[in-house]
Design an enzyme around this catalytic site. Structure first.
Site, PDB file in Angstrom:
ATOM      1  N   GLY A 182       0.824  -1.188   0.000  1.00  0.00           N
ATOM      2  CA  GLY A 182       0.000   0.000   0.000  1.00  0.00           C
ATOM      3  C   GLY A 182       0.866   1.248   0.000  1.00  0.00           C
ATOM      4  O   GLY A 182       2.024   1.221   0.408  1.00  0.00           O
ATOM      5  N   SER A 183       0.316   2.353  -0.457  1.00  0.00           N
ATOM      6  CA  SER A 183       1.011   3.631  -0.331  1.00  0.00           C
ATOM      7  C   SER A 183       0.778   4.174   1.073  1.00  0.00           C
ATOM      8  O   SER A 183       0.000   3.628   1.844  1.00  0.00           O
ATOM      9  CB  SER A 183       0.492   4.618  -1.377  1.00  0.00           C
ATOM     10  OG  SER A 183       0.841   4.171  -2.662  1.00  0.00           O
ATOM     11  N   GLY A 184       1.479   5.252   1.386  1.00  0.00           N
ATOM     12  CA  GLY A 184       1.351   5.846   2.715  1.00  0.00           C
ATOM     13  C   GLY A 184       2.488   5.460   3.635  1.00  0.00           C
ATOM     14  O   GLY A 184       2.510   5.858   4.792  1.00  0.00           O
ATOM     15  N   HIS A 185       3.425   4.658   3.112  1.00  0.00           N
ATOM     16  CA  HIS A 185       4.575   4.251   3.928  1.00  0.00           C
ATOM     17  C   HIS A 185       5.869   4.896   3.437  1.00  0.00           C
ATOM     18  O   HIS A 185       6.957   4.430   3.757  1.00  0.00           O
ATOM     19  CB  HIS A 185       4.745   2.734   3.886  1.00  0.00           C
ATOM     20  CG  HIS A 185       3.516   1.974   4.263  1.00  0.00           C
ATOM     21  ND1 HIS A 185       2.909   2.144   5.470  1.00  0.00           N
ATOM     22  CD2 HIS A 185       2.772   1.072   3.587  1.00  0.00           C
ATOM     23  CE1 HIS A 185       1.836   1.354   5.536  1.00  0.00           C
ATOM     24  NE2 HIS A 185       1.725   0.702   4.401  1.00  0.00           N
ATOM     25  N   LYS A 229       5.240  -8.146   2.528  1.00  0.00           N
ATOM     26  CA  LYS A 229       4.965  -8.010   3.957  1.00  0.00           C
ATOM     27  C   LYS A 229       3.770  -8.886   4.308  1.00  0.00           C
ATOM     28  O   LYS A 229       2.855  -9.038   3.506  1.00  0.00           O
ATOM     29  CB  LYS A 229       4.713  -6.544   4.309  1.00  0.00           C
ATOM     30  CG  LYS A 229       5.999  -5.712   4.238  1.00  0.00           C
ATOM     31  CD  LYS A 229       5.863  -4.321   4.773  1.00  0.00           C
ATOM     32  CE  LYS A 229       5.144  -3.369   3.849  1.00  0.00           C
ATOM     33  NZ  LYS A 229       5.315  -3.552   2.399  1.00  0.00           N
ATOM     34  N   ASP A 277      -1.571  -8.326   0.759  1.00  0.00           N
ATOM     35  CA  ASP A 277      -0.299  -8.360   0.032  1.00  0.00           C
ATOM     36  C   ASP A 277      -0.003  -9.772  -0.457  1.00  0.00           C
ATOM     37  O   ASP A 277       0.395  -9.988  -1.609  1.00  0.00           O
ATOM     38  CB  ASP A 277       0.856  -7.855   0.904  1.00  0.00           C
ATOM     39  CG  ASP A 277       0.723  -6.372   1.217  1.00  0.00           C
ATOM     40  OD1 ASP A 277      -0.287  -5.998   1.833  1.00  0.00           O
ATOM     41  OD2 ASP A 277       1.598  -5.591   0.819  1.00  0.00           O
ATOM     42  N   HIS A 303      -0.469   0.477   9.412  1.00  0.00           N
ATOM     43  CA  HIS A 303      -1.687   0.958   8.747  1.00  0.00           C
ATOM     44  C   HIS A 303      -2.668   1.478   9.792  1.00  0.00           C
ATOM     45  O   HIS A 303      -3.854   1.592   9.538  1.00  0.00           O
ATOM     46  CB  HIS A 303      -2.360  -0.147   7.953  1.00  0.00           C
ATOM     47  CG  HIS A 303      -1.436  -0.893   7.054  1.00  0.00           C
ATOM     48  ND1 HIS A 303      -0.756  -2.003   7.465  1.00  0.00           N
ATOM     49  CD2 HIS A 303      -1.071  -0.656   5.774  1.00  0.00           C
ATOM     50  CE1 HIS A 303      -0.001  -2.445   6.458  1.00  0.00           C
ATOM     51  NE2 HIS A 303      -0.171  -1.643   5.442  1.00  0.00           N
TER      52      HIS A 303
END
Ligand SMILES: Nc1ncnc2c1ncn2[C@@H]1O[C@H](COP(=O)(O)OP(=O)(O)O)[C@@H](O)[C@H]1O
Ligand SMILES: Nc1ncnc2c1ncn2[C@@H]1O[C@H](COP(=O)(O)OP(=O)(O)O)[C@@H](O)[C@H]1O
Ligand SMILES: [Mg+2]
Ligand SMILES: [Mg+2]
Ligand SMILES: [Mg+2]
Ligand SMILES: [Mg+2]
Lengths: 332, 205, 332, 205
Positions: free
Chosen positions: A54-57, A105, A110, A219
């Site tokens: 996911g994005s945001g990391h 991960k 995922d 998250h």
């Protein structure tokens, strides 16, 4: 929600555009995907390394694309694994004939998406193998559940598997080394405030002014315990203790340490935490080989940090030190 | 009683409407025990489904299901994407080239359920959307013809029961005991799917 | 105030301890000061570079101590210039016989304390020279006032003066090059939320939920205008326009771009801003030679970003590219 | 009327008390038009001054001033540190080895004022602590003997006048017109210094 964005539904697209614009000589965007690939990929006879999530990391994962690290990173929507059709494009783009290695991960999403992409790749005759990172000791390791989450320790897997692949190792050897990292890396985090998923528009959770969440997920998944916020020393001690209990590090072991900011915690505070972590390790006679302090695996604008210890042997040290050149990880 | 292509598209349309209307609710549910993206993901997915299937001429129900599957697979992401994608892919495979009567529909749901279980390495009672799909599948096998109210009722009860269930799969599993007392977001979106199906059936009578 | 600290009055001390603990092979702490010095300093016949300023801007300034960059950085209390007695210790510690060069941001406090230290150094027979960075176009440049503030552009001064000194240039030449950077670097920032000085315990200012402050200072000094928060594209356009107006960049000019996070703004948003900045520069035919996106000069946990353009000539390009090895700036 | 060593230490003690009591107020003033550290810096500095000078045996007033100067210089930082440090260093230099009578005190304040102006490249009317020091210096020159009330009054008025002044030096200058309507924090801390001095003088009468 206060964010510097254009459209909550387009943050990933806009970010990828800005990322490629920043490093046009080093990376390219895979057409019609949110995948970032090394400009010169594929490299013949080098195992191709693909990570993502996911994005945001950020800087994970695109920030780790570069020489001696990943060949490609695929960004999903915020906190959402990328899809198989995107992943397969990345796999194809980095396949130089020596196979492609996936760093995943340990989240259901995922795993499922990467697995489906791997099946598609194999159907196209590309040899694919993978490692699943599950370093978060906040979550119990149980075969009846989905097991432990993968968090900041993933960055060490990127670095070390990346260095191994860069040396020309076989897919099997890259996998073996990556598994060694996974077996020896443990992390745990704490949050002082929530993040806000842009499209959700409101914080993922609420913490009172004096509360922290121990064992937070990257998250915003709840952790082990919500309690009164402690001093930096107390927090460092609690995270260190939990990790050491699990990792069974003993006197004279060599480790790499990462104190990772989750988003809005100032670097000043990360160094304060590091001070105590190092003191505790020294007390136990554990040798710190190398330390990383900064934002490596974030959770949007969450306040908090995680601590990671990776037990090192000779091979891992060498690979950790190996030259690398990605925006978020330059070593020489 | 044979499921028509038009009804199938209507089914997706109604599902989409419900999901768009409850996007925030689904996200709130996922914020409580997950990562707060389920509403966003599944609404993006079904919106794309409608963009894809509406106005298209399909010969068979299976063809609609296939487009739904591929769209969800490539637009949803996360856990829900591959799971819903797999479910619809299985439906499309079971229905392939045939008229979808009650028996075939029931078979399709069973195959979809099994596909989801296998993909997710999960079983009934783990507080996931499998709970809703398996309740619906069981019930379909017990009955002999479409009954919207019965289906809706069955899906709703299964969905509501996830509240008191301890999660052992998905993100909510990290919470262990603390997962109890919260509905499973995927079960709620699956409930909307079957609620929409029930409405289509009821209208068709 | 939610912070991972032990004691608001000891944050700088604790941070310095944690910093040295992170890089024990590369840096050392100057006894009884909050100065960080390269482990092997002084280097004979190399000009010694000293920077510093208030804390709360991490990775500035200690993060820029390393090969090809600074020889020493002195940390003051949060947002408070370090004192002359600390600075003189740093100057003495890096004096290798070729003189010492000071990089100062244009704030009264910084100038006064550095000047007094320089006077003390000269009294001890150490040749000292300096440059004052004033890149913030939000503030009018006037000889009747204290002039413009020094903000993120300072990082380019560190890098380029550092590379010049590493090449063995004379104090005079280091100064000339540093001045060239100062003459060609311009920045401007925007804040979406305030920072909180630990010892103050409350936010430095308040912004409504839909407000931003254009032209913010890195210590939370008010900017030009408070207005409704715009899109990332609008913000990027406004900052870019203001800087270009001032910097007078024209078609075919070569620039380095920095999109700098002020603390809690996720990297995702910085890349979104970068996307638009690059687009605007491309429209004007300005060539972007190199781009830096990340947290380089922060303001504790302030949300917001700044944009910096540095006009490059051949010399500056070469020096910007030169090898460097500091925690916050590794180039090769 | 000669200023005693003991009085001088009292002066610093009273100043410190006022500053500690108003630490938050000073910080709030600096948050409005500066960077919010003045209260923190100056309170840390005067606390260290008291740690240094209290209980020590000094021969001359100048020796106290020298310790005050060095302490402020090395513990305050920012703009205020070197400026206050310079002021007290000048006092110590002017007073050096002598009894501090009215004339010498007046001379010392004038020298301190000039020292601060020179260090800060600033003048009266720029909304800095120079405004308070210069008002006090002017007044001292007009009078012939210590008068606590007059001094307090003078310093207070000058301090209050900074509110309507446009800042052209220090951080507040960045605000231009928007600096009007706010007191200058450095002028307020300087006011406490002279208010404390006035109290010491009044008590001595
Ligand atoms: N292993 C699994 N098997 C079946 N369903 C699952 C599994 N893991 C998660 N789910 C379902 O997926 C839903 C979460 O979907 P979503 O939020 O889109 O994915 P993610 O958890 O990746 O963010 C859960 O509410 C649950 O119903
Ligand atoms: N150039 C100057 N000359 C005289 N006084 C100044 C000057 N600049 C600032 N000051 C004084 O210093 C005060 C600010 O002190 P402080 O907050 O400690 O320093 P900083 O501005 O470095 O944070 C201002 O309120 C003002 O009275
Ligand atoms: Mg998700
Ligand atoms: Mg989710
Ligand atoms: Mg200050
Ligand atoms: Mg101040």
């Amino acid at each position: 929600m206060k964010k510097i964005i254009n459209d909550p539904d387009k943050v990933v697209q806009d970010m990828i555009k800005g990322f490629v614009a920043a490093y046009p000589n080093d990376v390219k965007q895979l057409p019609n995907t949110t995948g970032i690939v090394r400009k010169e990929a594929p490299f013949s006879n080098k195992v191709g390394l693909v990570s993502g999530g996911g994005s945001g990391h950020e800087p994970a994962h695109a920030g780790y694309v570069g020489q001696g690290l990943l060949d490609a990173a695929v960004a999903g929507e915020v906190f959402t694994s990328p899809t198989p059709d995107q992943l397969i494009e990345a796999i194809k783009a980095v396949d130089g004939g020596a196979g492609v290695f996936l760093i995943i991960k340990n989240y259901t999403g995922d795993i499922l998406n990467f697995e489906m992409a791997a099946e598609l790749a194999e159907a196209e005759g590309i040899e694919v193998d993978k490692v699943v990172v599950n370093d978060d000791v906040a979550v119990e390791d149980s075969s009846f559940t989905s097991g432990r989450r993968g968090i900041a320790g993933t960055v060490f897997v990127h670095k070390i598997a990346g260095a191994k692949a860069e040396q020309g190792a076989s897919l099997q050897d890259v996998k073996q080394t990556a598994q060694k990292v996974v077996a020896n890396v443990r992390s745990m985090g704490v949050a002082l405030s929530s993040c806000t998923v842009p499209a959700a528009g409101k914080p993922s959770f609420e913490l009172a002014d004096d509360e922290m969440e121990i064992g937070i997920g990257i998250h915003g998944e709840p952790g082990i315990e919500r309690k009164q916020i402690g001093s930096a020393d107390d927090i460092a001690a609690e995270l260190t203790k939990k990790i050491l209990e699990d990792n069974k590090l003993t006197k004279n072991d060599d480790v790499a340490v990462m104190v990772n900011g989750l988003g809005s915690t100032p670097e000043m505070e990360l160094y304060i935490v590091n001070g105590k972590v190092q003191e505790l390790l020294a007390e136990k006679g554990i040798n710190v080989y190398k330390t990383f302090v900064g934002e490596y695996m974030t959770s949007l604008e969450m306040a908090g940090c995680s601590v990671t210890f990776l037990k090192l042997d000779h091979e891992l040290k060498e690979l950790l030190d190996a030259e690398s050149n990605a925006p978020a990880f330059r070593a020489k | 009683q044979v499921l028509q292509v038009e009804q199938t598209v209507q089914w997706m349309d109604k599902t989409n409407t419900k999901i768009q209307e409850n996007k925030e609710y689904l996200t709130t549910l996922d914020q409580a025990i997950g990562d707060g993206d389920h509403g966003i993901n599944i609404s993006r997915g079904f919106q794309e489904v409608m963009n894809k299937v509406s106005g298209q001429a399909y010969e068979h129900v299976a063809d609609v299901m296939k487009d739904v599957a591929m769209t969800l697979m490539s637009k949803v992401g996360g856990a829900a994407g591959p799971l819903y994608g797999t479910a619809f892919l299985k439906l499309s495979m079971t229905f392939k080239g045939q008229d979808v009567d009650y028996a075939l529909f029931s078979q399709g749901i069973e195959d979809a359920l099994n596909g989801v279980k296998q993909r997710g390495k999960s079983d009934t009672g783990e507080k996931t959307l499998v709970d809703v799909w398996s309740a619906v599948s069981e019930r379909l096998k017990q009955e002999e013809k479409f009954d919207g109210s019965v289906l809706e009722e069955t899906a709703r009860t299964a969905m509501e029961n996830t509240k008191d269930t301890l999660a052992t799969k998905g993100r909510a599993a990290y919470l262990k005991e603390r997962s109890i007392g919260h509905l499973d977001p995927g079960s709620v979106s699956s409930f909307y799917l079957f609620e929409a199906f029930a409405e289509v059936i009821n209208e068709g009578e």
